[in-house]
Write a protein that holds these residues in place. Sequence first.
Motif, PDB file in Angstrom:
ATOM      1  N   SER A  84       6.006  14.459  30.938  1.00 41.39           N
ATOM      2  CA  SER A  84       7.274  13.526  31.411  1.00 41.39           C
ATOM      3  C   SER A  84       7.600  13.372  32.804  1.00 41.39           C
ATOM      4  O   SER A  84       8.160  12.400  33.357  1.00 41.39           O
ATOM      5  CB  SER A  84       8.383  13.504  30.286  1.00 41.39           C
ATOM      6  OG  SER A  84       8.987  14.732  31.097  1.00 41.39           O
ATOM      7  N   ASN A  87       5.099  11.586  34.923  1.00 39.98           N
ATOM      8  CA  ASN A  87       5.257  10.150  34.607  1.00 39.98           C
ATOM      9  C   ASN A  87       6.368   9.837  35.478  1.00 39.98           C
ATOM     10  O   ASN A  87       6.377   8.739  36.009  1.00 39.98           O
ATOM     11  CB  ASN A  87       5.439   9.884  33.006  1.00 39.98           C
ATOM     12  CG  ASN A  87       4.168  10.187  32.485  1.00 39.98           C
ATOM     13  OD1 ASN A  87       2.939  10.234  32.701  1.00 39.98           O
ATOM     14  ND2 ASN A  87       4.175  10.457  30.954  1.00 39.98           N
ATOM     15  N   THR A  88       7.503  10.733  35.368  1.00 42.17           N
ATOM     16  CA  THR A  88       8.891   9.981  35.986  1.00 42.17           C
ATOM     17  C   THR A  88       8.467   9.969  37.865  1.00 42.17           C
ATOM     18  O   THR A  88       8.923   9.064  38.209  1.00 42.17           O
ATOM     19  CB  THR A  88      10.029  11.000  35.722  1.00 42.17           C
ATOM     20  OG1 THR A  88      10.086  10.998  34.118  1.00 42.17           O
ATOM     21  CG2 THR A  88      11.338  10.557  36.493  1.00 42.17           C
ATOM     22  N   GLY A 255       7.606   5.316  25.197  1.00 43.43           N
ATOM     23  CA  GLY A 255       7.052   6.513  25.549  1.00 43.43           C
ATOM     24  C   GLY A 255       5.483   6.685  25.383  1.00 43.43           C
ATOM     25  O   GLY A 255       5.032   7.490  25.805  1.00 43.43           O
ATOM     26  N   ASN A 259       2.316   9.699  24.881  1.00 43.70           N
ATOM     27  CA  ASN A 259       3.311  10.182  25.587  1.00 43.70           C
ATOM     28  C   ASN A 259       2.916   9.940  27.145  1.00 43.70           C
ATOM     29  O   ASN A 259       3.606  10.408  27.993  1.00 43.70           O
ATOM     30  CB  ASN A 259       3.611  11.781  25.550  1.00 43.70           C
ATOM     31  CG  ASN A 259       3.994  11.922  24.245  1.00 43.70           C
ATOM     32  OD1 ASN A 259       4.888  11.511  23.726  1.00 43.70           O
ATOM     33  ND2 ASN A 259       3.356  13.073  23.475  1.00 43.70           N
ATOM     34  N   HIS A 262       6.127   8.440  28.764  1.00 44.11           N
ATOM     35  CA  HIS A 262       7.573   9.035  28.685  1.00 44.11           C
ATOM     36  C   HIS A 262       7.894   9.426  29.865  1.00 44.11           C
ATOM     37  O   HIS A 262       7.418  10.451  30.580  1.00 44.11           O
ATOM     38  CB  HIS A 262       7.238  10.320  27.559  1.00 44.11           C
ATOM     39  CG  HIS A 262       7.834  10.057  26.215  1.00 44.11           C
ATOM     40  ND1 HIS A 262       9.248   9.425  26.175  1.00 44.11           N
ATOM     41  CD2 HIS A 262       7.730  10.342  25.028  1.00 44.11           C
ATOM     42  CE1 HIS A 262       9.462   9.416  24.862  1.00 44.11           C
ATOM     43  NE2 HIS A 262       8.615   9.973  24.302  1.00 44.11           N
ATOM     44  N   LEU A 263       9.334   8.980  30.269  1.00 45.65           N
ATOM     45  CA  LEU A 263      10.075   9.500  31.291  1.00 45.65           C
ATOM     46  C   LEU A 263      10.817  10.415  30.781  1.00 45.65           C
ATOM     47  O   LEU A 263      11.139  10.768  29.627  1.00 45.65           O
ATOM     48  CB  LEU A 263      10.684   8.224  32.127  1.00 45.65           C
ATOM     49  CG  LEU A 263      10.148   7.048  32.471  1.00 45.65           C
ATOM     50  CD1 LEU A 263      10.829   6.169  33.178  1.00 45.65           C
ATOM     51  CD2 LEU A 263       8.849   7.441  33.354  1.00 45.65           C
ATOM     52  N   MET A 264      11.826  11.276  31.731  1.00 45.64           N
ATOM     53  CA  MET A 264      12.580  12.462  31.511  1.00 45.64           C
ATOM     54  C   MET A 264      13.655  11.603  30.707  1.00 45.64           C
ATOM     55  O   MET A 264      14.216  12.305  29.741  1.00 45.64           O
ATOM     56  CB  MET A 264      13.147  13.099  32.789  1.00 45.64           C
ATOM     57  CG  MET A 264      11.835  13.721  33.447  1.00 45.64           C
ATOM     58  SD  MET A 264      12.514  14.700  34.924  1.00 45.64           S
ATOM     59  CE  MET A 264      13.401  15.894  34.186  1.00 45.64           C
ATOM     60  N   LEU A 267      12.602  10.867  27.012  1.00 43.15           N
ATOM     61  CA  LEU A 267      12.045  12.033  26.267  1.00 43.15           C
ATOM     62  C   LEU A 267      13.272  12.837  26.009  1.00 43.15           C
ATOM     63  O   LEU A 267      13.606  13.077  25.031  1.00 43.15           O
ATOM     64  CB  LEU A 267      11.177  13.044  27.167  1.00 43.15           C
ATOM     65  CG  LEU A 267      10.893  14.297  26.305  1.00 43.15           C
ATOM     66  CD1 LEU A 267       9.886  14.071  25.067  1.00 43.15           C
ATOM     67  CD2 LEU A 267       9.949  15.505  27.431  1.00 43.15           C
TER      68      LEU A 267
END
Length: 314
Positions: A84, A87-88, A255, A259, A262-264, A267
């Motif tokens: 995550s 990803n973020t 997400g 996943n 999924h960002l922070m 999540l």
Amino acid sequence: MSTIAQRRSPPPTASWMARMMESRNALGLAFLLPAAVILLLFLTYPLGLGVYLGFTDTRLGRPGIWIGAENYEFLYEDSIFWLSVFNTVLYTTVASLFKFVLGLWLALLLNRHLPFKAFLRAIVLLPWVVPTVLSGIAFWWIFDAQFSVISWALIKLGLIDTPINFLGDVANARASVIAANIWRGIPFVAITLLAGLQTIPQSLYEAAVLDGASNWQRFRWITLPMLSPIIAVVMTFSVLFTFTDFQLIYVLTRGGPLNATHLMATLSFQRAIPGGQLGEGAAIASAMIPFLLAAVMFSYFGLQRQRWQQGGRD
């Protein structure tokens, strides 16, 4: 003479309200007090509570106990958390860069003498003023695996044979949510930079033309330096909005897949509310704070460029 002095001097029994009205500092603090109370209640208290919960094992329906840094130790070994984070950072970096480049290009275009300029500016703002959930639902239909208008158009043009799985494939899903965020965020960047462009004195461009400067030289040595404080603020807000994005991701993919989107923020919500682990979700949210502080510091140092405009040292 003594009678006039007595009239001008305030009576010794003047109320504290009258004295405050005569003091600019006290009056300013009085006007700031309601905003300070609102910020304290709705920003400072939730932030402090979230940081505190990150050091507890609080769950839904059960008060927790202090466990120290156990939640953070667990996250350090959690591969989904680090995914995550990746990803973020990817989502924020790519989307912010594209929003800046396209928003600056659009601002330069709207700054010209175009017909129906006011109407075009209003149209540009539409993606920004539309609620995020409605935008997400619209993109959910656009990226649908069976009924996507993009896939339909590409099939009709003979470029592809089967519909594209936009939200079911890892790479396609990441690209799709980034594209949706870019579409939504460009108006904010464009309109804000357009306001900054209109504050640049035209005499600077006229002098540059007389000196034989090209379009690129005028942009490089006049437009960009004069816009630097505005760019710092715009990019800071853009990074903050993108980094903490929740609604768009939750509506489009929640997400998934695997996943991959999924960002922070998403999540943190998943672990805290559906998963019931409030302490763990709060720890994930607290882990976002250093990134957000870095964006604020970028804005602070960028604002120092204003000294260049005032003739001081940078």
